[in-house]
Scaffold this motif. Structure first.
Motif, PDB file in Angstrom:
ATOM      1  N   ALA A 135       0.586  -1.037  -0.184  1.00 40.48           N
ATOM      2  CA  ALA A 135      -0.365  -0.062  -0.261  1.00 40.48           C
ATOM      3  C   ALA A 135       1.100   1.194   0.175  1.00 40.48           C
ATOM      4  CB  ALA A 135      -1.177  -0.078   1.569  1.00 40.48           C
ATOM      5  N   PHE A 136       1.701   1.128   0.400  1.00 41.84           N
ATOM      6  CA  PHE A 136       2.784   2.305   0.323  1.00 41.84           C
ATOM      7  C   PHE A 136       4.018   2.397  -1.327  1.00 41.84           C
ATOM      8  CE2 PHE A 136       2.947   1.508   4.875  1.00 41.84           C
ATOM      9  CZ  PHE A 136       2.305   2.671   5.274  1.00 41.84           C
ATOM     10  N   TYR A 137       4.314   2.044  -1.551  1.00 44.47           N
ATOM     11  CA  TYR A 137       4.847   1.090  -3.083  1.00 44.47           C
ATOM     12  C   TYR A 137       4.422   2.488  -4.411  1.00 44.47           C
ATOM     13  CZ  TYR A 137       7.078  -0.005  -7.596  1.00 44.47           C
ATOM     14  OH  TYR A 137       7.929   0.635  -8.454  1.00 44.47           O
ATOM     15  N   GLY A 138       4.691   3.917  -4.233  1.00 45.73           N
ATOM     16  CA  GLY A 138       4.041   4.450  -5.211  1.00 45.73           C
ATOM     17  C   GLY A 138       2.897   5.267  -4.996  1.00 45.73           C
ATOM     18  N   THR A 139       2.723   5.015  -3.513  1.00 48.34           N
ATOM     19  CA  THR A 139       1.535   6.274  -3.548  1.00 48.34           C
ATOM     20  C   THR A 139       1.479   6.650  -2.766  1.00 48.34           C
ATOM     21  OG1 THR A 139       1.033   4.736  -0.873  1.00 48.34           O
ATOM     22  CG2 THR A 139       0.057   3.897  -3.441  1.00 48.34           C
ATOM     23  N   THR A 140       1.077   7.725  -1.994  1.00 48.25           N
ATOM     24  CA  THR A 140       0.944   9.496  -0.750  1.00 48.25           C
ATOM     25  C   THR A 140       0.569   8.837   0.543  1.00 48.25           C
ATOM     26  OG1 THR A 140      -1.753  10.208  -1.454  1.00 48.25           O
ATOM     27  CG2 THR A 140       0.610  10.994  -3.146  1.00 48.25           C
ATOM     28  N   LEU A 141       0.430   7.295   0.656  1.00 53.38           N
ATOM     29  CA  LEU A 141      -0.277   6.463   1.813  1.00 53.38           C
ATOM     30  C   LEU A 141       0.650   7.272   3.189  1.00 53.38           C
ATOM     31  CD1 LEU A 141      -1.619   4.468   3.496  1.00 53.38           C
ATOM     32  CD2 LEU A 141      -0.247   3.333   3.091  1.00 53.38           C
ATOM     33  N   ASP A 142       1.859   7.650   3.197  1.00 53.12           N
ATOM     34  CA  ASP A 142       2.426   7.598   4.416  1.00 53.12           C
ATOM     35  C   ASP A 142       2.387   9.169   4.332  1.00 53.12           C
ATOM     36  OD1 ASP A 142       4.446   7.599   6.345  1.00 53.12           O
ATOM     37  OD2 ASP A 142       5.623   8.390   4.644  1.00 53.12           O
ATOM     38  N   GLU A 143       1.988   9.269   3.710  1.00 52.89           N
ATOM     39  CA  GLU A 143       2.156  11.174   3.907  1.00 52.89           C
ATOM     40  C   GLU A 143       0.706  11.426   4.206  1.00 52.89           C
ATOM     41  OE1 GLU A 143       0.993  15.310   0.134  1.00 52.89           O
ATOM     42  OE2 GLU A 143       2.869  13.494   0.078  1.00 52.89           O
ATOM     43  N   LEU A 144      -0.237  10.989   3.566  1.00 48.76           N
ATOM     44  CA  LEU A 144      -1.333  11.012   3.994  1.00 48.76           C
ATOM     45  C   LEU A 144      -1.383  11.078   5.570  1.00 48.76           C
ATOM     46  CD1 LEU A 144      -4.616  11.422   3.676  1.00 48.76           C
ATOM     47  CD2 LEU A 144      -4.843   9.176   2.628  1.00 48.76           C
ATOM     48  N   LEU A 145      -1.023   9.345   6.322  1.00 51.48           N
ATOM     49  CA  LEU A 145      -1.604   9.319   7.090  1.00 51.48           C
ATOM     50  C   LEU A 145      -0.003  10.432   7.738  1.00 51.48           C
ATOM     51  CD1 LEU A 145      -0.477   5.651   7.118  1.00 51.48           C
ATOM     52  CD2 LEU A 145      -2.578   6.340   7.255  1.00 51.48           C
ATOM     53  N   ARG A 146       0.639  10.817   7.957  1.00 54.99           N
ATOM     54  CA  ARG A 146       1.751  11.862   8.566  1.00 54.99           C
ATOM     55  C   ARG A 146       0.307  13.096   9.200  1.00 54.99           C
ATOM     56  NH1 ARG A 146       5.373   8.761  11.156  1.00 54.99           N
ATOM     57  NH2 ARG A 146       6.309   7.438   8.820  1.00 54.99           N
TER      58      ARG A 146
END
Length: 215
Positions: A135-146
């Motif tokens: 779910a983190f590969y090539g996505t903005t998930l980490d940015e959204l979570l932070r």
């Protein structure tokens, strides 16, 4: 259940639920579905409802395969090149399984999702497209979570050996505290769950998780 390790103990007041690939084309009864996925929907719906009641975010991670499979991982390109359509953008099969999206949520917007934008489905609830297993590969998930102030991730969905497992490893690499809900995930095995627990992941049932969120 107690959580003794201060480095992995979940923080329920800063947790987010991440559902993985729970789309109609992946349900048990679909032509290319994943066995056991339909069967975990009642627990998954209960977990989602608990997160909403606790006013904690929910993020639905989805796949969208172009017709012909040009954007698919290599292991699925041959199938998709044969003419099979699987979670194709804009098709009914690409939509979330019934009862997962919040009331009055819009249908998934394939153009916005494939552009990498989180799609708002409701209050503190989003959909996000991933191009590969994790779910983190090539996505903005980490940015959204932070942005959401999250440090604990709760994973559920389809199906443990592939996308949830890859996503859990990626989350651990980013120092998130991680929970897996075994009875809300398809294709679990005792060996697979033992291996996941060995990564410092807490295995918590639907009932126990709901209790923690309420408490």
């Amino acid at each position: 259940m107690t959580f003794d390790d201060p480095y992995t103990a979940p923080h329920f007041d800063s947790a987010t639920l991440v559902t993985i690939d729970v789309q109609r084309d992946f349900l048990s009864e679909a032509p290319h579905g994943v066995p056991g996925t339909t069967e975990v929907l009642p627990n998954l719906r209960a977990v989602i409802a608990a997160f909403r009641a606790a006013r904690r975010p929910v993020i639905h991670i989805v796949r969208l395969y172009d017709v012909g499979g040009a954007n698919a991982e290599p292991s699925r390109r041959r199938l998709l090149e044969s003419g099979v359509q699987l979670v194709a953008p804009g098709t009914p099969g690409s939509q979330l399984a019934d009862g997962l999206a919040p009331p009055n949520a819009p249908e998934l917007d394939p153009d916005a999702l494939r552009a990498g934008e989180p799609q708002v489905l409701g209050p503190d609830e989003y959909a996000l497209f991933k191009p590969r297993w994790g779910a983190f590969y090539g996505t903005t998930l980490d940015e959204l979570l932070r942005t959401l102030g999250v440090d604990t991730l709760v994973f559920a969905g389809c199906n443990l050996p592939n996308c949830p497992r890859a996503s859990i490893i990626e989350a651990s690499e980013r120092d998130y505290r991680v929970i897996l809900v075994p009875d809300a995930v398809s294709r679990t095995t005792d060996t697979g769950l033992s291996e996941i627990a060995g990564l410092g992941v807490h295995l918590i049932s639907t009932t126990a998780l709901i209790s923690h969120l309420a408490g």
